[in-house]
Motif scaffolding. Structure first.
Motif, PDB file in Angstrom:
ATOM      1  N   ALA A 173      78.061  13.056   7.483  1.00  0.00           N
ATOM      2  CA  ALA A 173      77.372  14.026   8.339  1.00  0.00           C
ATOM      3  C   ALA A 173      77.340  13.543   9.780  1.00  0.00           C
ATOM      4  N   SER A 174      77.083  12.267   9.973  1.00  0.00           N
ATOM      5  CA  SER A 174      77.020  11.707  11.314  1.00  0.00           C
ATOM      6  C   SER A 174      78.366  11.812  12.023  1.00  0.00           C
ATOM      7  N   ILE A 175      79.427  11.425  11.327  1.00  0.00           N
ATOM      8  CA  ILE A 175      80.759  11.441  11.939  1.00  0.00           C
ATOM      9  C   ILE A 175      81.223  12.867  12.198  1.00  0.00           C
ATOM     10  N   LEU A 176      81.048  13.744  11.212  1.00  0.00           N
ATOM     11  CA  LEU A 176      81.528  15.118  11.380  1.00  0.00           C
ATOM     12  C   LEU A 176      80.758  15.849  12.468  1.00  0.00           C
TER      13      LEU A 176
ATOM     14  N   LEU B 148      74.732  -1.068   4.666  1.00  0.00           N
ATOM     15  CA  LEU B 148      73.319  -0.686   4.662  1.00  0.00           C
ATOM     16  C   LEU B 148      73.160   0.834   4.738  1.00  0.00           C
ATOM     17  N   GLY B 149      74.067   1.539   4.064  1.00  0.00           N
ATOM     18  CA  GLY B 149      73.984   2.995   4.005  1.00  0.00           C
ATOM     19  C   GLY B 149      74.454   3.718   5.241  1.00  0.00           C
ATOM     20  N   GLU B 150      75.059   3.002   6.182  1.00  0.00           N
ATOM     21  CA  GLU B 150      75.480   3.591   7.450  1.00  0.00           C
ATOM     22  C   GLU B 150      76.982   3.410   7.652  1.00  0.00           C
ATOM     23  N   LYS B 151      77.564   4.236   8.529  1.00  0.00           N
ATOM     24  CA  LYS B 151      78.948   4.022   8.954  1.00  0.00           C
ATOM     25  C   LYS B 151      79.042   2.695   9.684  1.00  0.00           C
ATOM     26  N   SER B 152      80.237   2.164   9.798  1.00  0.00           N
ATOM     27  CA  SER B 152      80.394   0.851  10.409  1.00  0.00           C
ATOM     28  C   SER B 152      80.158   0.908  11.913  1.00  0.00           C
TER      29      SER B 152
ATOM     30  N   GLY C 105      87.958   6.936   9.075  1.00  0.00           N
ATOM     31  CA  GLY C 105      87.620   6.298   7.811  1.00  0.00           C
ATOM     32  C   GLY C 105      86.662   5.149   8.047  1.00  0.00           C
ATOM     33  N   THR C 106      85.599   5.075   7.253  1.00  0.00           N
ATOM     34  CA  THR C 106      84.612   4.024   7.459  1.00  0.00           C
ATOM     35  C   THR C 106      84.108   3.450   6.150  1.00  0.00           C
TER      36      THR C 106
ATOM     37  N   GLU D  25      76.901   1.606  -3.515  1.00  0.00           N
ATOM     38  CA  GLU D  25      75.607   2.271  -3.424  1.00  0.00           C
ATOM     39  C   GLU D  25      75.701   3.565  -2.611  1.00  0.00           C
ATOM     40  N   ASP D  26      74.653   3.900  -1.868  1.00  0.00           N
ATOM     41  CA  ASP D  26      74.528   5.234  -1.281  1.00  0.00           C
ATOM     42  C   ASP D  26      74.868   5.217   0.207  1.00  0.00           C
ATOM     43  N   GLY D  27      74.965   6.414   0.782  1.00  0.00           N
ATOM     44  CA  GLY D  27      75.165   6.548   2.217  1.00  0.00           C
ATOM     45  C   GLY D  27      76.376   7.351   2.618  1.00  0.00           C
ATOM     46  N   ALA D  28      77.207   7.760   1.650  1.00  0.00           N
ATOM     47  CA  ALA D  28      78.447   8.454   1.998  1.00  0.00           C
ATOM     48  C   ALA D  28      78.185   9.792   2.694  1.00  0.00           C
TER      49      ALA D  28
END
Length: 208
Positions: free
Chosen positions: A135-138, A85-89, A80-81, A127-130
């Motif tokens: 995609a990055s994590i998966l 700035l639209g990125e994972k932590s 969970g993150t 805002e956006d980035g989910a």
């Protein structure tokens, strides 16, 4: 009765002394796990001293090894993150790097230790980035051996600009609630399948 175990790693930048929107959404998934007799645990990674690096144990008080023991015992791993700035932590990145550091460990068939484990992701923010963070994590989880079923990303993002976060917004978004269900049940279904029918040790063994 299910004997599955799920582990949810929360990569909020805040310790458990503060409320976390990501953890609040994770608890919705945890409720379904409980209803399906899946044992689950939430860990707030900011509560631990996790060293940088890609070794299983970085020494000098590194507390990742105790977390990793729970990863190895789990059938389902959810990261969970929050979004920044639209990125994972940065802590989510750290967790994936530490998972990668043990990807050369093997099970009793000489497959990577993460084979037959199921991965998923939970994201909150404004805002956006989910989808980008998911995609990055998966991809990271899949690349090191986790199985990623369909629709195992649940997320909530508010309107553009400053505004209420998941908890303050009421936690009542229909899209998010539906994806909580898909994440929970699809990870359970796939974990049960892999429990009974693990991936054959053919063409996927690590070199000795």
């Amino acid at each position: 009765m299910s004997n599955l175990k799920a582990l949810i790693l929360i990569s909020s930048l805040k310790s458990s002394e503060e409320k976390s929107n990501t953890e609040a959404l994770s608890e919705k998934v945890q409720l379904i796990y409980k209803s399906e007799n899946v044992e689950s645990e939430i860990i707030r990674l900011a509560d631990y001293n996790i060293a940088y690096g890609i070794a299983p144990d970085m020494g000098d008080g590194d507390e990742w090894p105790s977390i990793f023991e729970k990863v190895k015992a789990a059938d389902i791993l959810i990261i969970g993150t929050p979004l920044w700035l639209g990125e994972k932590s940065s802590i989510a990145t750290l967790a994936i790097e530490r998972l990668y550091g043990s990807s050369s460990e093997t099970n009793d068939k000489r497959q990577t230790i993460y084979y037959n484990k199921v991965g998923g992701v939970i994201v909150t923010g404004n805002e956006d980035g989910a989808k980008h963070a998911s995609a990055s994590i998966l991809y990271g989880l899949s690349h090191i051996g986790f199985v990623v079923p369909p629709n195992v990303d649940t997320y909530w993002v508010g309107e553009a600009g400053p505004g209420p976060s998941y908890i303050d917004a009421g936690q009542n978004n229909d899209f998010t609630k539906k994806h909580v269900e898909m994440l929970a049940y699809n990870t359970i279904h796939m974990a049960r399948i892999l429990k009974e029918n693990p991936i054959p040790a053919e063409g996927n063994l690590l070199e000795e």
